[in-house]
Write a protein that holds these residues in place. Structure first.
Motif, PDB file in Angstrom:
ATOM      1  N   THR A  45      15.325  14.175  -4.273  1.00 50.63           N
ATOM      2  CA  THR A  45      14.120  13.375  -4.030  1.00 50.63           C
ATOM      3  C   THR A  45      13.288  13.892  -2.871  1.00 50.63           C
ATOM      4  OG1 THR A  45      15.361  11.855  -2.614  1.00 50.63           O
ATOM      5  CG2 THR A  45      15.151  11.268  -4.947  1.00 50.63           C
ATOM      6  N   GLY A  46      13.826  14.799  -2.071  1.00 45.13           N
ATOM      7  CA  GLY A  46      13.072  15.333  -0.942  1.00 45.13           C
ATOM      8  C   GLY A  46      13.112  14.452   0.289  1.00 45.13           C
ATOM      9  N   SER A  47      14.056  13.527   0.358  1.00 49.07           N
ATOM     10  CA  SER A  47      14.123  12.634   1.516  1.00 49.07           C
ATOM     11  C   SER A  47      15.045  13.163   2.608  1.00 49.07           C
ATOM     12  CB  SER A  47      14.581  11.240   1.072  1.00 49.07           C
ATOM     13  OG  SER A  47      15.867  11.302   0.511  1.00 49.07           O
ATOM     14  N   LEU A  48      15.464  14.426   2.520  1.00 48.27           N
ATOM     15  CA  LEU A  48      16.284  15.013   3.581  1.00 48.27           C
ATOM     16  C   LEU A  48      15.512  15.143   4.887  1.00 48.27           C
ATOM     17  CD1 LEU A  48      18.270  17.846   1.790  1.00 48.27           C
ATOM     18  CD2 LEU A  48      19.202  15.860   2.939  1.00 48.27           C
ATOM     19  N   ASP A  49      14.217  15.319   4.797  1.00 45.14           N
ATOM     20  CA  ASP A  49      13.397  15.504   5.990  1.00 45.14           C
ATOM     21  C   ASP A  49      13.056  14.188   6.681  1.00 45.14           C
ATOM     22  OD1 ASP A  49      13.418  18.189   5.429  1.00 45.14           O
ATOM     23  OD2 ASP A  49      11.532  18.115   4.312  1.00 45.14           O
ATOM     24  N   ASP A  50      13.254  13.065   6.011  1.00 40.53           N
ATOM     25  CA  ASP A  50      12.961  11.761   6.619  1.00 40.53           C
ATOM     26  C   ASP A  50      14.083  11.404   7.590  1.00 40.53           C
ATOM     27  OD1 ASP A  50      10.780  11.677   4.974  1.00 40.53           O
ATOM     28  OD2 ASP A  50      11.755  10.411   3.467  1.00 40.53           O
ATOM     29  N   PHE A  51      13.717  11.075   8.808  1.00 39.18           N
ATOM     30  CA  PHE A  51      14.699  10.750   9.843  1.00 39.18           C
ATOM     31  C   PHE A  51      14.250   9.469  10.515  1.00 39.18           C
ATOM     32  CE2 PHE A  51      16.723  11.211  14.004  1.00 39.18           C
ATOM     33  CZ  PHE A  51      18.018  11.506  13.612  1.00 39.18           C
ATOM     34  N   GLY A  52      14.935   8.370  10.191  1.00 44.29           N
ATOM     35  CA  GLY A  52      14.571   7.075  10.744  1.00 44.29           C
ATOM     36  C   GLY A  52      15.554   6.635  11.811  1.00 44.29           C
ATOM     37  N   PHE A  53      15.259   5.496  12.435  1.00 46.31           N
ATOM     38  CA  PHE A  53      16.129   5.000  13.497  1.00 46.31           C
ATOM     39  C   PHE A  53      17.494   4.602  12.966  1.00 46.31           C
ATOM     40  CE2 PHE A  53      14.129   1.235  11.850  1.00 46.31           C
ATOM     41  CZ  PHE A  53      15.150   0.299  11.849  1.00 46.31           C
ATOM     42  N   THR A  79       0.832  -1.204   0.000  1.00 45.24           N
ATOM     43  CA  THR A  79       0.000   0.000   0.000  1.00 45.24           C
ATOM     44  C   THR A  79       0.867   1.255   0.000  1.00 45.24           C
ATOM     45  OG1 THR A  79      -1.680  -1.202   1.237  1.00 45.24           O
ATOM     46  CG2 THR A  79      -1.852   1.196   1.210  1.00 45.24           C
ATOM     47  N   LEU A  80       1.916   1.258   0.808  1.00 40.16           N
ATOM     48  CA  LEU A  80       2.819   2.410   0.843  1.00 40.16           C
ATOM     49  C   LEU A  80       3.529   2.604  -0.493  1.00 40.16           C
ATOM     50  CD1 LEU A  80       4.432   2.096   4.380  1.00 40.16           C
ATOM     51  CD2 LEU A  80       2.982   3.930   3.546  1.00 40.16           C
ATOM     52  N   GLN A  81       3.965   1.506  -1.115  1.00 34.20           N
ATOM     53  CA  GLN A  81       4.645   1.610  -2.404  1.00 34.20           C
ATOM     54  C   GLN A  81       3.710   2.137  -3.476  1.00 34.20           C
ATOM     55  OE1 GLN A  81       6.174  -2.318  -3.014  1.00 34.20           O
ATOM     56  NE2 GLN A  81       7.996  -1.960  -1.779  1.00 34.20           N
ATOM     57  N   SER A  82       2.474   1.639  -3.511  1.00 38.39           N
ATOM     58  CA  SER A  82       1.542   2.106  -4.533  1.00 38.39           C
ATOM     59  C   SER A  82       1.142   3.559  -4.291  1.00 38.39           C
ATOM     60  CB  SER A  82       0.307   1.209  -4.580  1.00 38.39           C
ATOM     61  OG  SER A  82      -0.415   1.300  -3.378  1.00 38.39           O
ATOM     62  N   GLU A  83       1.009   3.947  -3.033  1.00 38.76           N
ATOM     63  CA  GLU A  83       0.671   5.337  -2.705  1.00 38.76           C
ATOM     64  C   GLU A  83       1.814   6.280  -3.092  1.00 38.76           C
ATOM     65  OE1 GLU A  83      -2.277   7.888  -1.161  1.00 38.76           O
ATOM     66  OE2 GLU A  83      -2.346   5.726  -1.388  1.00 38.76           O
ATOM     67  N   THR A  84       3.042   5.865  -2.814  1.00 38.40           N
ATOM     68  CA  THR A  84       4.201   6.680  -3.189  1.00 38.40           C
ATOM     69  C   THR A  84       4.295   6.823  -4.701  1.00 38.40           C
ATOM     70  OG1 THR A  84       5.353   5.866  -1.232  1.00 38.40           O
ATOM     71  CG2 THR A  84       6.688   6.913  -2.914  1.00 38.40           C
ATOM     72  N   LYS A  85       4.078   5.729  -5.417  1.00 41.94           N
ATOM     73  CA  LYS A  85       4.129   5.778  -6.878  1.00 41.94           C
ATOM     74  C   LYS A  85       3.011   6.670  -7.431  1.00 41.94           C
ATOM     75  CE  LYS A  85       4.219   2.790 -10.947  1.00 41.94           C
ATOM     76  NZ  LYS A  85       3.643   3.813 -11.757  1.00 41.94           N
ATOM     77  N   PHE A  86       1.830   6.603  -6.831  1.00 44.94           N
ATOM     78  CA  PHE A  86       0.712   7.425  -7.281  1.00 44.94           C
ATOM     79  C   PHE A  86       1.038   8.907  -7.152  1.00 44.94           C
ATOM     80  CE2 PHE A  86      -3.066   9.863  -5.990  1.00 44.94           C
ATOM     81  CZ  PHE A  86      -3.808   9.776  -7.157  1.00 44.94           C
ATOM     82  N   TRP A  87       1.565   9.314  -5.977  1.00 45.38           N
ATOM     83  CA  TRP A  87       1.848  10.732  -5.769  1.00 45.38           C
ATOM     84  C   TRP A  87       3.037  11.193  -6.596  1.00 45.38           C
ATOM     85  CZ3 TRP A  87      -1.660  13.825  -4.353  1.00 45.38           C
ATOM     86  CH2 TRP A  87      -2.671  13.402  -3.502  1.00 45.38           C
ATOM     87  N   THR A  88       4.000  10.328  -6.836  1.00 45.30           N
ATOM     88  CA  THR A  88       5.125  10.684  -7.702  1.00 45.30           C
ATOM     89  C   THR A  88       4.640  10.915  -9.126  1.00 45.30           C
ATOM     90  OG1 THR A  88       6.579   9.319  -6.330  1.00 45.30           O
ATOM     91  CG2 THR A  88       7.396   9.946  -8.496  1.00 45.30           C
ATOM     92  N   ASP A  89       3.787  10.018  -9.616  1.00 43.43           N
ATOM     93  CA  ASP A  89       3.239  10.197 -10.960  1.00 43.43           C
ATOM     94  C   ASP A  89       2.378  11.451 -11.050  1.00 43.43           C
ATOM     95  OD1 ASP A  89       4.504   7.891 -11.716  1.00 43.43           O
ATOM     96  OD2 ASP A  89       2.700   6.630 -11.585  1.00 43.43           O
ATOM     97  N   LYS A  90       1.634  11.745  -9.998  1.00 38.55           N
ATOM     98  CA  LYS A  90       0.787  12.942  -9.980  1.00 38.55           C
ATOM     99  C   LYS A  90       1.636  14.216 -10.008  1.00 38.55           C
ATOM    100  CE  LYS A  90      -3.598  14.155  -8.140  1.00 38.55           C
ATOM    101  NZ  LYS A  90      -4.522  13.830  -9.190  1.00 38.55           N
ATOM    102  N   LYS A  91       2.742  14.224  -9.262  1.00 37.28           N
ATOM    103  CA  LYS A  91       3.641  15.373  -9.278  1.00 37.28           C
ATOM    104  C   LYS A  91       4.291  15.540 -10.649  1.00 37.28           C
ATOM    105  CE  LYS A  91       4.911  15.476  -4.411  1.00 37.28           C
ATOM    106  NZ  LYS A  91       5.990  15.262  -3.442  1.00 37.28           N
ATOM    107  N   LYS A  92       4.687  14.419 -11.275  1.00 31.49           N
ATOM    108  CA  LYS A  92       5.283  14.492 -12.615  1.00 31.49           C
ATOM    109  C   LYS A  92       4.274  15.045 -13.624  1.00 31.49           C
ATOM    110  CE  LYS A  92       8.958  11.093 -12.630  1.00 31.49           C
ATOM    111  NZ  LYS A  92       9.513   9.929 -13.299  1.00 31.49           N
ATOM    112  N   PHE A  93       3.036  14.602 -13.514  1.00 37.58           N
ATOM    113  CA  PHE A  93       2.005  15.093 -14.424  1.00 37.58           C
ATOM    114  C   PHE A  93       1.778  16.588 -14.231  1.00 37.58           C
ATOM    115  CE2 PHE A  93      -2.490  15.948 -15.403  1.00 37.58           C
ATOM    116  CZ  PHE A  93      -2.488  15.597 -16.751  1.00 37.58           C
ATOM    117  N   GLY A  94       1.787  17.036 -12.982  1.00 43.12           N
ATOM    118  CA  GLY A  94       1.588  18.455 -12.698  1.00 43.12           C
ATOM    119  C   GLY A  94       2.727  19.320 -13.212  1.00 43.12           C
ATOM    120  N   THR A  95       3.973  18.878 -12.988  1.00 39.94           N
ATOM    121  CA  THR A  95       5.104  19.659 -13.478  1.00 39.94           C
ATOM    122  C   THR A  95       5.167  19.648 -14.995  1.00 39.94           C
ATOM    123  OG1 THR A  95       6.569  17.753 -13.194  1.00 39.94           O
ATOM    124  CG2 THR A  95       6.527  19.385 -11.418  1.00 39.94           C
ATOM    125  N   GLU A  96       4.751  18.541 -15.612  1.00 43.00           N
ATOM    126  CA  GLU A  96       4.719  18.499 -17.075  1.00 43.00           C
ATOM    127  C   GLU A  96       3.653  19.438 -17.628  1.00 43.00           C
ATOM    128  OE1 GLU A  96       4.126  15.249 -20.654  1.00 43.00           O
ATOM    129  OE2 GLU A  96       4.833  14.586 -18.698  1.00 43.00           O
TER     130      GLU A  96
END
Length: 140
Positions: free
Chosen positions: A94-102, A38-55
């Protein structure tokens, strides 16, 4: 997953204690957990949506440029030595600078008692295929 010393044979009974509950070809193809898919499909959906918007706003050249930059920055690595590769450019893109995991603060090899400083020359020989062994044998 099976350990490196044990091999699974086709046609034998499945040993759940040794190889886990869902060990097999099907489990190797499927994600570990339903939430992960679910997380992978959601991430792919929003990535594709952002690409469509910037295009739609800037044209297709910006997405092609981002793809090239992603390919270049994901391959960049610092030579083996005192400082590890941080992949800062890729994380900024990629914007993953804000992600902070263990994994960012726990179990760092530099904090270990038996940490040895890596040999830069041996590491480059291993990376170029001139010598064998681990790039940085920091643990005994």
């Amino acid at each position: 997953m099976a350990s490196s010393g044990m091999k699974k044979e086709i046609g034998t009974d499945h040993d759940a204690l040794r190889f886990g509950i869902n060990a097999g070809v099907k489990s190797d193809l499927l994600p570990v957990h339903p939430l992960q898919s679910t997380l992978q499909s959601e991430t792919k959906f929003w990535t594709d949506k952002k690409k469509f918007g910037t295009e739609a706003i800037y044209g297709s050249a910006i997405n092609i440029r981002k793809d090239f930059d992603t390919q270049i920055l994901s391959r960049f690595q610092r030579p083996p030595g005192a400082l590890p590769s941080s992949m800062l450019g890729y994380e900024a893109l990629t914007g993953s600078l804000d992600d902070f995991g263990f994994e960012d603060y726990l179990n760092m090899p530099q904090d270990s008692d038996n940490f040895r400083q890596p040999d830069m020359h041996h590491g480059m020989e291993v990376r170029l295929g001139l010598s064998k062994g681990p790039i940085c044998p920091s643990f005994n």
